[in-house]
Design a protein around this motif. Sequence first.
Motif: not given
Length: 164
Positions: A7-21
């Motif tokens: 995701l683009d944020t005001p402080i740079g890219p923020f990446t999330v790794v999410v499970s199936r749940t």
Amino acid sequence: MLVHSTLDTPIGPFTVVVSRTGTVRAAGFTTDVAELMTLVHPALREPVGPGDPGEVGAAVVAYLGGDLTAIDAVGVEQHTAGAFMAQAWRVMRGIKPGAPVTYTGFAELSGRPAAIRGAASACARNPVALFTPCHRVLRTDGSLGGYRWGLHVKEWLLKHESVS
């Protein structure tokens, strides 16, 4: 399979790794998914590919938009062999926006007042930045201390949480 999204944020890219749940296994201010996955306990690692983070992404957007509690309900999966680390991460999730604590205070809240280095280690080893808010832990003198994703990010997050 895990999905990742940046995701683009005001402080740079923020990446999330999410499970199936829909729980977060890794998150950080980076685009480097491989780097994020090194933070995840081996028992929680799975193949990962791009995808929609669902409600996790919406919670981050709401948080950045000023709803500082939007990320509180997002589930996380953190695993460690140590009981203190697990307890410290649970306690860290309870540190409220705009109310940072010191490493000493964090150690006390975690049930081991003398474990200041252990408290600092819990912050440093946190695989789900933002959701388990290690940025809300400061040095005893009130200075920022360290932050895996850069002190400018920690400073921005604390300022964002103090004015909203």
